[in-house]
Scaffold this active site. Structure first.
Site, PDB file in Angstrom:
ATOM      1  N   TYR A 172      40.761 -10.989 110.388  1.00 18.92           N
ATOM      2  CA  TYR A 172      41.012 -12.394 109.549  1.00 18.92           C
ATOM      3  C   TYR A 172      39.509 -12.103 109.136  1.00 18.92           C
ATOM      4  CZ  TYR A 172      45.402 -12.809 107.651  1.00 18.92           C
ATOM      5  OH  TYR A 172      46.345 -12.679 106.879  1.00 18.92           O
TER       6      TYR A 172
ATOM      7  N   GLU B 197      33.668  -9.685 102.813  1.00 19.98           N
ATOM      8  CA  GLU B 197      33.921  -9.844 101.165  1.00 19.98           C
ATOM      9  C   GLU B 197      32.778 -10.999 100.856  1.00 19.98           C
ATOM     10  OE1 GLU B 197      37.623 -11.531 100.927  1.00 19.98           O
ATOM     11  OE2 GLU B 197      38.920  -9.712 102.127  1.00 19.98           O
TER      12      GLU B 197
END
Length: 454
Positions: A380, A387
């Site tokens: 994560y 991102e």
């Protein structure tokens, strides 16, 4: 009405069990009607729909707040109040929604004439906003959003009656044991009869078996649901596996996980990170776009995943896949693409295989359960940093190309700047990422503790 905002916070911090996916649209629409329509446009005050709106809101909230007030203060609520809490919405929700939609429609001419809350070009922010079109958009989303809220209430109705029906039976059994007498037992059953009547068509303490037809329909529905979810999870699993396979530069078939990982490392060392995206683009687009179905699964209740965690995760990945990587090929050569694809692939191969085995066979191996609820601790943060980094890298290309931008003047009197939209989207990572991470931590604790006690 302004105090209702606190209910959204209650759902976010876990003070109540109400999901944000049900609380947010309901509170948001009421605030919009209160401040954006009734307070902003006094011309609507004389319409009869105001009466039906206020009546439906008032009855709903008086019943709801008295129910939860008694439940929190005394630990119980009367059966008649329980029935009102989970039954009056059948009439009041359609009445309230019809009144809300009608008042928005009535206010549209006054919005158009006054141009209240509109922002016109040119201005220093290079942005325009038309409250008239925003209100039309709100009308369009009423059907799916408020329909979802009604479904949440129907599910709560079923669950609430089932749980209290079980409690009535438990009280009846305890009383029978304590009294030890036939007469006392009969008295207890007669005492519990009114409560059971409000919960079940059959008022007796003993539950009648369901009809064979309803049992068959329920069984068929369960089988179809498991069959569909099994096929869906395995298809998307194959998509992510092929993605990892192409990423490694080899065929998945006939290779072990260790060989795939080793070949992936060798491919990176041999060809470099520049060739990563070109090798996996088609499979990435398929696998990531197929995840849209998970939002629908959550809305329809096919899975237990709440919309509050499903929607931001799927939306973020779709934005990166289509809005950044596919839209701006200049980002493909950056090294952040590699950790992004690696973290996504590990997460999804494990997740879809986990749910595929669970839906197909009814169980999952303990090692796969541990991987499902542990790898996110590393994947994560790596995925989030990749991102955000790729959005930042794409900024100059957005600014130079003005792709997806709409400039005024145009016939819609509307402008849109993809650069500022992406900057806003990137800022959302600050509150959303901790929420998703904490959600997974809670899921991990629940799943692993349940596995230990099993």
């Amino acid at each position: 009405m302004a105090l209702l905002v606190a209910q959204i916070l209650h759902g976010l911090v876990g003070l109540v069990r109400s999901p944000v996916s049900a609380t947010l649209p309901q509170i948001g629409s009421r605030l919009f009607l209160t401040w954006g329509i009734l307070w902003s446009f006094p011309e609507t005050h004389s319409h009869i729909l105001v009466t039906s709106l206020v009546i439906s809101w008032s009855i709903t909230e008086i019943v709801r707040y008295s129910f939860f007030g008694m439940k929190e203060a005394f630990g119980f609520a009367p059966s008649w109040l329980l029935w009102l809490r989970y039954s009056t919405f059948m009439v009041l929700y359609p009445t309230g929604i019809s009144s809300e939609v009608g008042l928005i429609y009535i206010a549209l001419p006054y919005m158009k004439a006054s141009e209240k809350y509109c922002l016109r070009m040119p201005n220093k922010w290079n942005f325009s906003f038309d409250f008239f079109y925003a209100s039309i958009l709100s009308l369009a989303v009423y059907v799916p959003v408020r329909g979802h809220v009604v479904l949440e209430q129907v599910v709560a109705l079923h669950d609430g009656f089932e749980s209290i029906g079980s409690e009535a039976q438990r009280v009846a059994r305890m009383g029978a044991v304590q009294d030890r007498g036939r007469d006392a037992d009969a008295d207890l059953v007669s005492w519990s009869k009114p409560l059971a009547m409000t919960l079940k068509p059959n008022p007796s303490a003993r539950r009648l078996p369901p009809s064979s037809r309803s049992s068959a329909m329920a069984a068929d529905g369960s089988v179809l649901r498991r069959l569909y979810l099994s096929v869906y999870n395995w298809v998307v699993f194959i998509g992510w596996s092929l993605l990892a396979s192409f990423f490694a530069g080899i065929s998945w078939i006939g290779q072990s996980r260790a060989q795939v990982s080793l070949s992936m490392i060798l491919a990176l060392l041999g060809d470099g990170h520049d060739a990563v995206y070109a090798a996996i683009e088609r499979h990435l687009l398929f696998a990531q776009t197929a995840a849209i179905m998970e939002i629908l699964h959550s809305i329809l209740g096919l899975v237990r995943s709440p919309m509050s965690s499903t929607l931001p995760q799927i939306t973020g990945r779709l934005f990166i896949t289509w809005g950044i990587l596919w839209s701006f090929p200049e980002t493909h050569s950056y090294i952040l693409v590699t950790p992004l694809i690696v973290s996504w692939s590990i997460t999804e191969v494990i997740r879809y295989s986990f749910f595929g085995i669970k839906e197909s066979f009814g169980f999952t191996p303990s090692w796969l359960l541990w991987l499902r609820y542990s790898t996110f601790i590393v994947c994560y943060p790596v995925g989030m940093v990749s991102e955000v980094g790729l959005i930042y890298i794409a900024f100059p290309f957005m600014k130079a190309s003005e792709k997806y931008c709409i400039r005024v003047p145009n016939k819609w009197n509307f402008s849109f700047d993809y650069f500022y939209f992406s900057a806003f989207f990137m800022a959302l990572y600050v509150p959303v990422f901790p929420y998703l991470l904490l959600h997974m931590v809670a899921q991990r604790k629940k799943a692993l503790s349940k596995a230990k006690t099993a």
